[in-house]
Write a protein that holds these residues in place. Structure first.
Motif, PDB file in Angstrom:
ATOM      1  N   ARG A 167       6.570   3.643  -1.924  1.00 31.04           N
ATOM      2  CA  ARG A 167       5.156   4.003  -1.795  1.00 31.04           C
ATOM      3  C   ARG A 167       4.327   3.002  -2.585  1.00 31.04           C
ATOM      4  O   ARG A 167       4.702   2.622  -3.697  1.00 31.04           O
ATOM      5  CB  ARG A 167       4.943   5.410  -2.349  1.00 31.04           C
TER       6      ARG A 167
ATOM      7  N   THR B 147      -0.019   4.550   1.422  1.00 26.83           N
ATOM      8  CA  THR B 147       0.671   3.501   2.160  1.00 26.83           C
ATOM      9  C   THR B 147       2.128   3.460   1.725  1.00 26.83           C
ATOM     10  O   THR B 147       2.413   3.472   0.521  1.00 26.83           O
ATOM     11  CB  THR B 147      -0.010   2.145   1.901  1.00 26.83           C
TER      12      THR B 147
ATOM     13  N   LYS C  69       6.346   1.989   2.734  1.00 23.82           N
ATOM     14  CA  LYS C  69       7.111   1.019   3.508  1.00 23.82           C
ATOM     15  C   LYS C  69       8.566   1.449   3.589  1.00 23.82           C
ATOM     16  O   LYS C  69       9.144   1.941   2.611  1.00 23.82           O
ATOM     17  CB  LYS C  69       6.946  -0.394   2.966  1.00 23.82           C
TER      18      LYS C  69
ATOM     19  N   VAL D  87       5.550  -1.240   7.227  1.00 25.07           N
ATOM     20  CA  VAL D  87       4.540  -0.661   6.339  1.00 25.07           C
ATOM     21  C   VAL D  87       3.633   0.237   7.177  1.00 25.07           C
ATOM     22  O   VAL D  87       3.210  -0.144   8.269  1.00 25.07           O
ATOM     23  CB  VAL D  87       3.715  -1.775   5.651  1.00 25.07           C
TER      24      VAL D  87
ATOM     25  N   THR E   6       0.840   3.998   7.098  1.00 20.96           N
ATOM     26  CA  THR E   6      -0.037   4.861   6.321  1.00 20.96           C
ATOM     27  C   THR E   6       0.198   6.317   6.670  1.00 20.96           C
ATOM     28  O   THR E   6       0.307   6.659   7.851  1.00 20.96           O
ATOM     29  CB  THR E   6      -1.512   4.515   6.629  1.00 20.96           C
TER      30      THR E   6
END
Length: 122
Positions: free
Chosen positions: A34, A69, A71, A95, A97
């Motif tokens: 994160r 966000t 990943k 990546v 959101t």
């Protein structure tokens, strides 16, 4: 085994498919991180390996997701090496959101030695 598709009822799941063979990518290491604001500093949350079906347990449990966000990092080079296969991408980072933590997110990854595709699944 349609009921097995959803391993538990987590809010974030993934599924890795080897499109060169049409088979699930088993034993592929992946991690979820994160982004810390102000970014881009990443905090690792989970490390997993895919099972025989190319899936692993939910990466975020219900209620664990926060807006932000994230990943997903897939260790593709090692996976291809173990198959005795050359590959172009040493790893794949997706990546994305999370806007609404209550929503379930499914992020499939389709891989071949020289390409990858990801999309927001359901």
């Amino acid at each position: 085994a349609e009921g097995m598709t959803d391993t538990g009822n987590g809010s974030l799941t993934t599924h890795v498919l080897n499109t060169a063979t049409g088979l699930p990518a088993a034993g592929l290491a992946l991690g979820l991180a994160r982004m810390q604001e102000p970014g881009p500093r990443w905090t690792e949350l989970v490390q997993r390996w895919t099972g025989e079906d190319g899936r692993c347990g939910p990466l975020l449990a219900p209620g664990q997701a926060k807006p932000g966000t994230y990943k997903l990092r897939f260790e593709t080079a090692k996976y291809w090496q173990d198959l005795g296969q050359d590959s172009f991408y040493p790893f794949v980072e997706v990546v994305f959101t999370i806007a609404d933590p209550a929503q379930k997110l499914h992020l499939p990854l389709l891989i071949s030695p020289f390409s990858y595709t990801t999309y927001r699944g359901s």
